[in-house]
Design a protein around this motif. Structure first.
Motif, short mmCIF file in Angstrom:
data_model
loop_
_atom_site.label_atom_id
_atom_site.label_comp_id
_atom_site.label_asym_id
_atom_site.label_seq_id
_atom_site.Cartn_x
_atom_site.Cartn_y
_atom_site.Cartn_z
N LYS A 153 -22.17 13.20 10.82
CA LYS A 153 -21.29 12.88 9.47
C LYS A 153 -21.02 11.54 9.60
CE LYS A 153 -18.79 17.24 9.38
NZ LYS A 153 -17.67 18.06 9.27
N VAL A 154 -21.89 10.58 10.20
CA VAL A 154 -21.75 9.14 10.40
C VAL A 154 -21.74 8.57 8.92
CG1 VAL A 154 -22.59 6.86 11.01
CG2 VAL A 154 -22.70 9.13 12.64
N LYS A 155 -22.62 8.77 8.26
CA LYS A 155 -22.68 8.29 6.75
C LYS A 155 -21.65 8.64 5.92
CE LYS A 155 -25.80 7.84 2.72
NZ LYS A 155 -27.08 8.03 2.29
N PHE A 156 -21.03 9.87 6.10
CA PHE A 156 -19.79 10.22 5.37
C PHE A 156 -18.86 9.43 5.42
CE2 PHE A 156 -15.99 12.69 5.33
CZ PHE A 156 -15.96 12.72 3.96
N HIS A 157 -18.52 9.25 6.98
CA HIS A 157 -17.30 8.55 7.47
C HIS A 157 -17.42 6.88 6.96
CE1 HIS A 157 -15.00 11.59 9.19
NE2 HIS A 157 -15.88 12.29 9.48
N ARG A 158 -18.75 6.42 7.19
CA ARG A 158 -19.03 4.92 7.07
C ARG A 158 -18.78 4.85 5.53
NH1 ARG A 158 -23.10 2.66 4.55
NH2 ARG A 158 -24.49 4.23 4.95
N ASN A 211 -19.49 7.51 21.23
CA ASN A 211 -18.24 7.09 21.32
C ASN A 211 -18.05 5.77 20.58
OD1 ASN A 211 -17.08 9.21 22.98
ND2 ASN A 211 -18.24 8.17 24.93
N SER A 212 -18.80 4.88 20.83
CA SER A 212 -18.94 3.57 20.24
C SER A 212 -18.71 3.93 18.51
CB SER A 212 -20.07 2.73 20.31
OG SER A 212 -20.39 2.45 21.76
N ILE A 213 -19.53 4.65 18.12
CA ILE A 213 -19.14 4.95 16.57
C ILE A 213 -17.89 5.55 16.21
CG2 ILE A 213 -20.32 6.12 14.53
CD1 ILE A 213 -23.01 5.52 15.54
N SER A 214 -17.56 6.35 16.90
CA SER A 214 -16.32 7.17 16.76
C SER A 214 -15.10 6.15 16.81
CB SER A 214 -15.91 8.38 17.68
OG SER A 214 -15.86 8.17 19.03
N GLN A 259 -14.95 4.90 4.42
CA GLN A 259 -14.36 3.58 4.72
C GLN A 259 -14.91 2.17 4.03
OE1 GLN A 259 -13.52 3.29 8.90
NE2 GLN A 259 -13.19 5.30 9.07
N ASN A 260 -15.83 2.45 3.20
CA ASN A 260 -16.58 1.46 2.41
C ASN A 260 -17.11 0.36 3.38
OD1 ASN A 260 -15.74 2.38 -0.11
ND2 ASN A 260 -13.81 1.51 0.27
N LEU A 261 -17.97 1.00 4.31
CA LEU A 261 -18.60 0.01 5.27
C LEU A 261 -20.07 0.22 5.00
CD1 LEU A 261 -16.83 0.95 8.47
CD2 LEU A 261 -16.79 -1.31 7.32
N THR A 262 -20.91 -0.97 5.11
CA THR A 262 -22.38 -1.05 5.11
C THR A 262 -22.83 -0.61 6.60
OG1 THR A 262 -22.59 -3.31 5.65
CG2 THR A 262 -22.04 -2.85 3.36
N GLN A 263 -24.11 -0.32 6.65
CA GLN A 263 -24.59 -0.12 7.87
C GLN A 263 -24.55 -1.09 8.76
OE1 GLN A 263 -28.55 1.27 6.82
NE2 GLN A 263 -27.91 3.52 7.08
N THR A 308 -30.31 1.42 15.25
CA THR A 308 -29.69 2.55 15.68
C THR A 308 -28.68 3.31 14.54
OG1 THR A 308 -29.41 1.47 17.81
CG2 THR A 308 -28.16 3.40 17.25
N ILE A 309 -27.79 2.57 13.95
CA ILE A 309 -27.11 3.19 12.76
C ILE A 309 -28.16 3.94 11.68
CG2 ILE A 309 -25.43 2.55 11.22
CD1 ILE A 309 -24.39 2.47 13.69
N GLN A 310 -29.26 3.25 11.33
CA GLN A 310 -30.05 3.87 10.44
C GLN A 310 -30.75 4.96 10.96
OE1 GLN A 310 -32.56 0.26 10.04
NE2 GLN A 310 -31.55 -0.27 8.18
N ARG A 311 -30.93 5.14 12.22
CA ARG A 311 -31.73 6.25 13.08
C ARG A 311 -30.53 7.53 12.83
NH1 ARG A 311 -34.18 2.84 17.55
NH2 ARG A 311 -36.16 2.23 16.78
N ILE A 312 -29.41 7.02 13.31
CA ILE A 312 -28.51 8.15 13.50
C ILE A 312 -28.21 8.69 12.09
CG2 ILE A 312 -25.91 8.63 14.15
CD1 ILE A 312 -26.37 6.20 16.12
N GLU A 313 -28.28 7.78 11.16
CA GLU A 313 -27.75 8.34 9.67
C GLU A 313 -29.00 9.24 9.13
OE1 GLU A 313 -26.16 5.61 6.81
OE2 GLU A 313 -24.44 5.26 8.08
#
Length: 177
Positions: free
Chosen positions: A4-9, A45-48, A12-16, A29-34
């Motif tokens: 749910k990284v994209k959903f939470h990002r 842990n870093s993303i959370s 919070q109105n954040l860009t990748q 890395t963010i793109q791959r995860i999403e």
């Protein structure tokens, strides 16, 4: 979607790119995860931390609240079956295929094991205490009624919290299972 990284990002109105900078990870890395790559370990842990959410909230593990409610209410089977408050929820817990449901079920069974031990000890101690204090009132019944009320209260509060907050109100500090 595996996480749910994209959903939470987006919530919070954040860009990748902003999330990458905030978490200390690369944009790639963010793109791959999403896009569905597995999220674990340091990256999780870093993303959370960057999104200020629990790591488990990022993983797409659904909670089967209906099954957890059934496990919680099955505790009341101790009115019918001796040690039913442990046996019935344990069977329902270990038959579940969902790991999150099993985790909740193990917490519920752990609470019941603790309650059963306390009840047994109280029932052993109450006649001794009654004799020691020279009390004519049967403490055994008082202890038993009080402990049964406490257990019903635990089931009730956990049911309310499961419905409103998707977590247990009373959760053991020590896991027995």
């Amino acid at each position: 979607m595996k996480n749910k990284v994209k959903f939470h990002r987006e919530k919070q109105n954040l860009t990748q790119k902003e999330l990458a900078e905030k978490s200390g990870l690369s944009l790639r890395t963010i793109q791959r995860i999403e896009n569905g790559n597995t999220l674990k370990g340091f990256t999780l842990n870093s993303i959370s931390e960057a999104l200020e959410v629990d790591a488990e909230d990022l993983l797409n593990k659904k909670i089967d609240l209906q099954k957890i409610r059934i496990i919680n209410i099955s505790v009341l089977s101790f009115f019918i079956i001796p040690f039913g408050n442990i046996i019935v929820p344990a069977i329902l817990t270990f038959k579940s295929k969902n790991e999150k449901t099993k985790s909740f079920g193990k917490e519920i069974v752990s609470i019941q094991i603790i309650w059963t031990v306390i009840t047994c000890l109280s029932l052993i101690i109450s006649p001794l205490l009654q004799r020691l204090l020279s009390i004519n009132i049967p403490l055994l019944y008082i202890f038993l009624i009080a402990l049964v009320c406490i257990n019903v209260f635990i089931v009730y509060k956990n049911s309310i919290y499961l419905t409103s907050k998707s977590k247990l109100y009373i959760s053991p500090k020590i896991r027995l299972l």
